[in-house]
Design a protein around this motif. Structure first.
Motif, PDB file in Angstrom:
ATOM      1  N   TYR A   9      -9.134 -39.737  16.601  1.00 53.32           N
ATOM      2  CA  TYR A   9      -8.984 -38.456  15.676  1.00 53.32           C
ATOM      3  C   TYR A   9      -8.332 -38.678  14.358  1.00 53.32           C
ATOM      4  O   TYR A   9      -7.526 -39.604  14.265  1.00 53.32           O
ATOM      5  CB  TYR A   9      -8.351 -37.514  16.586  1.00 53.32           C
ATOM      6  CG  TYR A   9      -9.286 -36.936  17.673  1.00 53.32           C
ATOM      7  CD1 TYR A   9     -10.236 -36.124  17.458  1.00 53.32           C
ATOM      8  CD2 TYR A   9      -8.881 -37.187  19.048  1.00 53.32           C
ATOM      9  CE1 TYR A   9     -10.995 -35.814  18.562  1.00 53.32           C
ATOM     10  CE2 TYR A   9      -9.604 -36.950  20.073  1.00 53.32           C
ATOM     11  CZ  TYR A   9     -10.566 -36.083  19.861  1.00 53.32           C
ATOM     12  OH  TYR A   9     -11.316 -35.873  20.934  1.00 53.32           O
ATOM     13  N   GLU A  26     -11.388 -37.359   4.281  1.00 53.31           N
ATOM     14  CA  GLU A  26     -12.116 -37.427   5.498  1.00 53.31           C
ATOM     15  C   GLU A  26     -12.827 -38.947   5.336  1.00 53.31           C
ATOM     16  O   GLU A  26     -12.893 -39.552   6.454  1.00 53.31           O
ATOM     17  CB  GLU A  26     -13.182 -36.458   6.009  1.00 53.31           C
ATOM     18  CG  GLU A  26     -12.304 -35.180   6.513  1.00 53.31           C
ATOM     19  CD  GLU A  26     -13.143 -34.081   6.734  1.00 53.31           C
ATOM     20  OE1 GLU A  26     -14.312 -34.610   7.333  1.00 53.31           O
ATOM     21  OE2 GLU A  26     -12.601 -32.967   7.214  1.00 53.31           O
ATOM     22  N   ARG A  30     -12.555 -42.025   8.045  1.00 47.77           N
ATOM     23  CA  ARG A  30     -13.902 -42.697   8.760  1.00 47.77           C
ATOM     24  C   ARG A  30     -13.877 -44.180   8.445  1.00 47.77           C
ATOM     25  O   ARG A  30     -14.073 -44.939   9.269  1.00 47.77           O
ATOM     26  CB  ARG A  30     -15.018 -42.074   8.210  1.00 47.77           C
ATOM     27  CG  ARG A  30     -15.041 -40.682   8.857  1.00 47.77           C
ATOM     28  CD  ARG A  30     -16.408 -39.940   8.860  1.00 47.77           C
ATOM     29  NE  ARG A  30     -16.356 -38.357   9.054  1.00 47.77           N
ATOM     30  CZ  ARG A  30     -15.930 -37.892  10.045  1.00 47.77           C
ATOM     31  NH1 ARG A  30     -15.755 -38.741  11.100  1.00 47.77           N
ATOM     32  NH2 ARG A  30     -15.878 -36.564  10.111  1.00 47.77           N
ATOM     33  N   GLY A  41     -13.567 -39.228  15.496  1.00 45.63           N
ATOM     34  CA  GLY A  41     -14.092 -37.943  16.051  1.00 45.63           C
ATOM     35  C   GLY A  41     -13.673 -36.898  15.102  1.00 45.63           C
ATOM     36  O   GLY A  41     -13.684 -36.780  13.920  1.00 45.63           O
ATOM     37  N   THR A  42     -13.069 -35.701  15.553  1.00 45.03           N
ATOM     38  CA  THR A  42     -12.675 -34.648  14.867  1.00 45.03           C
ATOM     39  C   THR A  42     -11.719 -35.116  13.555  1.00 45.03           C
ATOM     40  O   THR A  42     -10.586 -35.736  14.315  1.00 45.03           O
ATOM     41  CB  THR A  42     -12.287 -33.219  15.674  1.00 45.03           C
ATOM     42  OG1 THR A  42     -13.352 -32.830  16.263  1.00 45.03           O
ATOM     43  CG2 THR A  42     -11.989 -32.140  14.737  1.00 45.03           C
ATOM     44  N   PHE A  44      -8.519 -33.043  12.001  1.00 42.62           N
ATOM     45  CA  PHE A  44      -7.796 -31.932  12.295  1.00 42.62           C
ATOM     46  C   PHE A  44      -7.092 -31.735  10.932  1.00 42.62           C
ATOM     47  O   PHE A  44      -6.480 -32.774  10.395  1.00 42.62           O
ATOM     48  CB  PHE A  44      -6.742 -32.059  13.356  1.00 42.62           C
ATOM     49  CG  PHE A  44      -7.113 -31.938  14.844  1.00 42.62           C
ATOM     50  CD1 PHE A  44      -7.247 -30.601  15.454  1.00 42.62           C
ATOM     51  CD2 PHE A  44      -7.651 -33.196  15.230  1.00 42.62           C
ATOM     52  CE1 PHE A  44      -7.657 -31.112  16.791  1.00 42.62           C
ATOM     53  CE2 PHE A  44      -8.509 -33.220  16.489  1.00 42.62           C
ATOM     54  CZ  PHE A  44      -8.340 -31.955  17.333  1.00 42.62           C
ATOM     55  N   GLU A  64      -5.748 -32.390  22.485  1.00 39.22           N
ATOM     56  CA  GLU A  64      -7.236 -32.962  22.394  1.00 39.22           C
ATOM     57  C   GLU A  64      -7.037 -34.511  22.940  1.00 39.22           C
ATOM     58  O   GLU A  64      -7.843 -35.163  23.528  1.00 39.22           O
ATOM     59  CB  GLU A  64      -7.993 -32.713  21.099  1.00 39.22           C
ATOM     60  CG  GLU A  64      -9.291 -33.395  20.999  1.00 39.22           C
ATOM     61  CD  GLU A  64     -10.175 -32.680  21.974  1.00 39.22           C
ATOM     62  OE1 GLU A  64     -11.275 -33.583  22.184  1.00 39.22           O
ATOM     63  OE2 GLU A  64     -10.062 -31.617  22.718  1.00 39.22           O
TER      64      GLU A  64
END
Length: 102
Positions: A9, A26, A30, A41-42, A44, A64
């Protein structure tokens, strides 16, 4: 058949990035996840910090990670390094590796 990569995450503090840099932050996470061999994944996003020991979105991230048995949390340099207690909690309670990149 393609093997599934371990789950990671992302975590970003919005007070350290501007609205304009949100997407690029972001994207950096990635790319770092791919290079480290994780599936991201997400991501936050923590709003500017308030008082208290554990920031609220960080608590969501911790829960999570434990629920999904994630392997890692990836963040930009400086987004978690000044938060020694949360970092230790992630490592001890969720058993994840924290990667600070960038």
């Amino acid at each position: 058949m393609t093997a599934l990569l371990p789950l990671a995450y992302g975590y970003l503090r919005d007070d350290l990035i501007g609205d304009r840099d949100r997407d690029s932050g972001e994207d950096m996470l990635r790319a770092a996840a791919r290079s480290l061999g994780y599936e991201l994944g997400t991501v936050f996003h923590e709003p500017p910090p308030e008082t208290g020991l554990l920031p609220p979105v960080f608590v969501d991230l911790l829960q999570e990670c434990r629920r999904a048995a994630a392997h890692a949390v990836i963040t930009l340099q400086g987004h978690m390094s000044n938060m020694s207690v949360p970092r230790m909690v992630l490592q001890a309670r969720a058993e994840v590796v924290v990667h600070e990149v960038g």
